[in-house]
Each structure stands twice: as C-alpha cells, then as structure tokens.
Design an enzyme around this catalytic site. Structure first.
Site, short mmCIF file in Angstrom:
data_model
loop_
_atom_site.label_atom_id
_atom_site.label_comp_id
_atom_site.label_asym_id
_atom_site.label_seq_id
_atom_site.Cartn_x
_atom_site.Cartn_y
_atom_site.Cartn_z
N ASP A 50 -9.55 69.48 52.87
CA ASP A 50 -8.72 70.58 53.36
C ASP A 50 -8.38 71.50 52.19
OD1 ASP A 50 -6.94 70.79 56.24
OD2 ASP A 50 -6.34 72.10 54.59
N PHE A 89 -12.03 67.07 72.95
CA PHE A 89 -11.23 67.20 74.17
C PHE A 89 -9.87 66.51 74.06
CE2 PHE A 89 -15.72 67.39 75.45
CZ PHE A 89 -15.74 68.66 76.04
N ASN A 137 -11.03 73.92 79.10
CA ASN A 137 -9.66 74.36 78.81
C ASN A 137 -9.20 75.47 79.75
OD1 ASN A 137 -9.11 72.53 76.89
ND2 ASN A 137 -8.97 73.95 75.17
N PHE A 149 -2.44 68.06 85.08
CA PHE A 149 -2.29 69.49 84.81
C PHE A 149 -1.97 70.24 86.09
CE2 PHE A 149 -3.85 68.06 80.92
CZ PHE A 149 -3.69 69.05 79.96
N GLY A 166 6.19 74.34 85.90
CA GLY A 166 7.04 74.40 84.71
C GLY A 166 7.10 75.83 84.20
N GLY A 176 1.17 76.32 76.80
CA GLY A 176 1.22 76.89 75.46
C GLY A 176 0.38 76.06 74.52
N CYS A 226 -4.27 75.69 71.90
CA CYS A 226 -5.59 75.66 72.54
C CYS A 226 -5.67 76.49 73.82
CB CYS A 226 -5.99 74.22 72.83
SG CYS A 226 -6.31 73.30 71.33
N ARG A 276 3.29 76.09 68.22
CA ARG A 276 2.45 77.28 68.36
C ARG A 276 2.35 77.70 69.83
NH1 ARG A 276 -2.71 75.33 64.84
NH2 ARG A 276 -2.17 73.35 65.83
N1 LIG Z 1 -5.07 70.79 68.54
C1 LIG Z 1 -5.73 70.36 69.60
O1 LIG Z 1 -5.19 69.69 70.49
C2 LIG Z 1 -7.21 70.66 69.75
C3 LIG Z 1 -7.95 69.98 70.72
C4 LIG Z 1 -9.31 70.25 70.85
C5 LIG Z 1 -9.89 71.22 70.03
N2 LIG Z 1 -9.15 71.88 69.11
C6 LIG Z 1 -9.82 72.85 68.23
O2 LIG Z 1 -10.06 72.22 66.97
C7 LIG Z 1 -9.94 73.18 65.91
C8 LIG Z 1 -8.88 72.70 64.92
O3 LIG Z 1 -7.64 72.69 65.59
P1 LIG Z 1 -6.36 71.98 64.96
O4 LIG Z 1 -5.30 72.00 66.01
O5 LIG Z 1 -6.76 70.70 64.34
O6 LIG Z 1 -5.99 73.03 63.80
P2 LIG Z 1 -4.90 72.82 62.65
O7 LIG Z 1 -4.37 74.17 62.39
O8 LIG Z 1 -3.97 71.72 63.02
O9 LIG Z 1 -5.77 72.30 61.41
C9 LIG Z 1 -6.77 73.08 60.81
C10 LIG Z 1 -6.88 72.64 59.35
O10 LIG Z 1 -8.05 73.28 58.79
C11 LIG Z 1 -7.74 73.61 57.44
N3 LIG Z 1 -8.67 74.65 56.98
C12 LIG Z 1 -8.73 75.95 57.36
N4 LIG Z 1 -9.76 76.57 56.72
C13 LIG Z 1 -10.34 75.63 55.94
C14 LIG Z 1 -11.46 75.65 55.05
N5 LIG Z 1 -12.17 76.76 54.85
N6 LIG Z 1 -11.78 74.51 54.41
C15 LIG Z 1 -11.06 73.37 54.60
N7 LIG Z 1 -10.00 73.29 55.41
C16 LIG Z 1 -9.65 74.41 56.09
C17 LIG Z 1 -6.29 74.07 57.51
O11 LIG Z 1 -5.68 74.04 56.23
C18 LIG Z 1 -5.70 73.07 58.48
O12 LIG Z 1 -5.16 71.94 57.83
C19 LIG Z 1 -9.61 74.51 66.57
O13 LIG Z 1 -10.79 75.23 66.79
C20 LIG Z 1 -9.00 74.09 67.91
O14 LIG Z 1 -9.18 75.08 68.90
C21 LIG Z 1 -7.82 71.61 68.93
#
Ligand SMILES: NC(=O)c1ccc[n+]([C@@H]2O[C@H](COP(=O)([O-])OP(=O)(O)OC[C@H]3O[C@@H](n4cnc5c(N)ncnc54)[C@H](O)[C@@H]3O)[C@@H](O)[C@H]2O)c1
Length: 468
Positions: free
Chosen positions: A53, A177, A233, A274, A278, A282, A285, A352
C-alpha cells in the site's frame, strides 16, 4: 470495539480448508477493505502473500497487526497470517512484485464528478509494478471494481511499459462480491468466483488459488466479468430503491411495509435480501457503481432510465426522513435531535456516502442541534467531517439528553438493547424516527413514544411534553 467471529460459526478456519492447496506467491496492491480481506484470506488458505500500500502509516500499523477498519474476524486472521509468516505488508513494490506469481489490484476506484470510475489509482499501480517485474510473467488479477474495458486498458498499459522486456501481459478480472461487515465470512463462503480473461488457462489458474473453498467458478472473457460486477451491484441498489419507493406509498395509504415485504419475499423468485425499507443505500460501492454503469450507458449511447430512477429514489429517502421529522416537530430551528448511527450500515467503520451523514447534514442545515452517537465513530471521530465532531457523544444515552427527537440512522444491533424507558426519561419530547426499522413499533408506542418508521403506518401525533 471487540473483534469477534463467535456469532458466525460458518467462518472458516484452517481446519476447514482443504489441505493440499498448492502454495502460491501472491502480491496484493491496496490494503483497504477488499485488499486486506483478500490478502489475509489467501494467507489463511496457505498462500504466501505480501500486501502493498502507498499509505505508509497504514502499512506500519498492519505490520504490527493493527487494523483501521472494523471487519468482524479480520484482525484475528491478519494476526494469524503475520505470526505464521504467510502474510507481510510493505510500501515497496520492489519487495512484493518480483517474486509474485499473482498480483492482485485492490486499489480504490472512486467516482469522478461526471459519474465515471476514476482509474488513476489503477494506472498508478501499473506504473509502479511494471518496473519491478523481473522477466517473469505473473498474472495481474483485477479486483477493483472498474468499467467495462479496464482489463484491456491494463493490458495496454503493461504492454507499453514492458515493450523492451520479455514479459507477457496476462490479465484476469476477478471481481469481488464481499459485503463490508461480513467480509471475512463472504471471502470464505463465496456464492461464486468469477474469473474473466482472454486466456481460460490464466482464468483457471486464478480460480485455483481459491481451491479450498469449493465454490462454483464462472469463467468468462474480461468484459463479461467486469459487467457482472456492475450488474450485481446495480441490481442490489435497484431492489433497495424499489422497496423504498413502495415504503413511501405505504406511508401514505396506511399499509405496513414489513408485512408487505414478508408477503412478497417468501416467493423464492424474489427473496428478502436487500429488500428492507430505510433511508437508502450508501457506502463506497453501490452509489458509485450505479453511477458508473449509467456513465457506461452514456458512453455507449444507451439510455438507462432505471438506473437514473434508482439514484433519484435514493436521494428522496434522505429528504423524506427530514421532511417527516419536520412534519411532527414543526420548524427544526433550535430543535435538539439525537442521532444513533453515522456509518453507512452496521458492523463497519465506513462513513463514505453514508445516508446517515447526509440526513445529519440536512438536519443541521435546517437549524437543528445534533447529538450523535455511533459505536465506530465514538472510537475514531476522524471518520466524520470535522464540522460533525462537536455533535459526537460517547454513548447512546448521552446523545438523547434533553432531545426533542431521536433519529436512528444506522442499524447497529446494540441500539435494540438500549433501555427505552431510560431514553424516554432523558428526552424532552417523545418522538422516535426509526430510519432503519430496527425497533418494534408496538413496543415503542406502548412505552409512550410517538414513532415514525419507514413505510410503517403512522401513529397519531402526540402532544409535546413540557413537564420535563
Ligand atoms: N469495500 C467493499 O465492500 C468492496 C466490495 C467489492 C468491491 N470493492 C471494490 O474494491 C476496490 C477497493 O475498494 P476498498 O473498499 O478496499 O477501498 P479502500 O479505499 O478501503 O482501500 C484502497 C487502498 O488502496 C490503496 N492504494 C491506492 N492507490 C494505490 C497504489 N497506487 N498503490 C498501492 N496502494 C494504493 C489505498 O491507500 C487504500 O489503502 C474498489 O474498486 C471497490 O469498488 C469494494
């Protein structure tokens, strides 16, 4: 907050995973909600995983086994991975990439102002990892939710970066997912594993990483895998907006949404997930993925009126909450409103795109004094905008002191356990707006509260109590 998986006996342990899974070397780029869960999960399955990261503070904490996110069971998993040596974290691509057979991309892909998915982090990750490839041709696995065609873009970026070197660009889209708040459980019990690639061999290689989980594997091309994630989604968001629209109808005609849902959801073609009324959806995603799919429609000149309506209804749920409080309290100017819940749903620290945050903003803009409690935010006030921090209270009971109304905006389980007799005694007025329908309306009304739920039949307005 305690980390526990006790209520989730189905969570896998090493004993439940098939032994004999071939250990592979994996790098996971991005250690947020998805990246950390996937890294820790793959480590638990027996692979050797390095999480990368760009956030140095985050990596330092992860190396100590400290988590910034609230995800039941994940802290234990990370700790086991670190202790066994199967899991490590770094800020250095050079450390993780050269040895990796698989490089997962799990960086955030936020929404641009136009509604598109912002791919800057994906591009940055490719630019950082390409120089570290040392002649091997690892499979790049995209887990970030990103628009149809992103796999091909990654392929081109890699080809450009690797033109001088004998490295093949092998790309697999493996959409994630998992749901926040049950991410560990979802990782170990996936409904399906989708792997899309130009090469079925590469797709199946990626699927083999999850071999111990016995999930159905769906092999597609790159674009189809990307589309599957957006459709999934957007459909979940559609269900929520649909039932919320029906809930507003129920409010007007005096029908109870819970009974309607019960009568409808028994149909196995419909189901209950789902499908709860409510204040709207939000998180990081659903809102951005609906917007991104709409944007894809615009790009390809295809109208998407259903998706537009899904967004519109979701906005209306927020304003409807405020309007309904106003209709009982009159002007909100100077009113003291207790708020329970600020995260976008329970069991996560994520604020978020939280509907609760939007409702609090609307209430505050209308002149209300907010007293808010949220278990995750109480532990870490930096999760909310600075202007919200003076609103924060340390307990649910502190939040309701001398309040004109209580608004429940997130469905944390602990809210059901608060003694409502004490709550009523602490409040000036007796109005509860239950934006997540977590309370039993009859019980609450029997205690003397005026109750407003979402899509639940209205009670008659009560006289304001002035004796306390
Ligand atoms: N949060 C969910 O429930 C969920 C579920 C399914 C899919 N997703 C998808 O997965 C992806 C990640 O989501 P998330 O919620 O984990 O995001 P997040 O914001 O929690 O984490 C993203 C991480 O990536 C790091 N990062 C950004 N640019 C970087 C780089 N160039 N090199 C290394 N690290 C880097 C950030 O510092 C951060 O820690 C998104 O595309 C999201 O849409 C999220």
């Amino acid at each position: 907050m305690t980390e526990t998986i006790a209520e989730r006996p189905a969570v896998v342990t090493t004993e439940k995973v098939d032994q004999g899974v071939k250990t592979r070397r994996v790098a996971v780029i991005g250690c947020g909600h998805v990246g950390l869960t996937v890294a820790a999960g793959l480590g638990e399955l027996g692979h050797s995983v390095v999480g990368v990261d760009v956030n140095e503070g985050l990596v330092t904490e992860l190396c100590r086994g400290e988590l910034r996110i609230h995800e039941p069971g994940l802290a234990d998993l990370v700790r086991r991975g670190l202790d066994s040596g199967r899991l490590a974290f770094t800020t250095h691509y050079d450390y993780a990439v050269p040895e990796a057979e698989f490089i997962f991309l799990a960086v955030d892909t936020p929404q641009t102002l136009a509604g598109a998915a912002d791919l800057r982090n994906i591009r940055a990750a490719i630019n950082s990892l390409a120089p570290a490839l040392n002649g091997s041709s690892p499979i790049i696995v995209n887990k970030s939710t990103s628009p149809i065609g992103t796999g091909e873009t990654i392929e081109e970026l890699l080809r450009e970066a690797l033109v001088e070197r004998n490295v093949r660009a092998r790309i697999v889209s493996n959409p994630e997912f998992l749901q926040q708040g049950r991410g560990v459980d979802d990782f170990f019990h996936p409904d399906r594993i989708v792997v899309g690639s130009r090469s079925a061999v590469d797709a199946l290689e990626v699927a083999s990483l999850y071999e111990g989980l016995h999930s159905e594997v769906i092999v597609t091309d790159l674009r189809t895998a990307e589309m599957i994630k957006y459709v999934a989604n957007s459909f979940l968001a559609t269900r929520i907006s649909f039932i919320n629209e029906i809930a507003r109808l129920c409010e007007s005609i005096g029908v109870d949404i819970d009974q309607v849902v019960e009568g409808v959801a028994q149909d196995p073609r419909i189901g209950s997930q789902f499908f709860r009324a409510g204040i709207g959806f939000g998180g990081s995603c659903l809102p951005k993925d609906v917007a991104a799919l709409r944007y894809v429609g615009e790009t390809f000149g295809v109208a998407t009126p259903v998706l537009s309506a899904v967004q519109e209804v979701n906005r209306m749920q927020r304003t409807s909450a405020v309007r309904r409080l106003q209709s009982r309290l009159g002007s909100l100017e100077g009113r003291r409103i207790a708020v329970w819940g600020l995260t976008f749903k329970r069991d996560t620290e994520d604020t978020r795109e939280s509907p609760a945050i939007d409702v609090v903003s609307l209430l505050s803009n209308a002149g209300a004094h907010i007293q808010a409690y949220d278990p995750a935010v109480a532990a870490n006030p930096s999760l909310v905008p600075e202007r919200f921090r003076p609103f924060l209270r340390a307990t649910p009971l502190e939040a309701v002191q001398k309040a004109d109304a209580l608004a429940i905006l997130t469905d944390w389980t602990e809210f059901k356990d608060v003694d409502l007799v004490t709550v009523r005694a602490a409040m000036i007025n007796d109005l509860i707006f239950d934006g997540r329908n977590v309370l039993d309306q009859a019980e609450v009304e029997a205690l003397g509260f005026a109750y407003i739920g979402v899509g639940r039949s209205a009670t008659l307005p009560r006289r304001r109590r002035t004796d306390r």
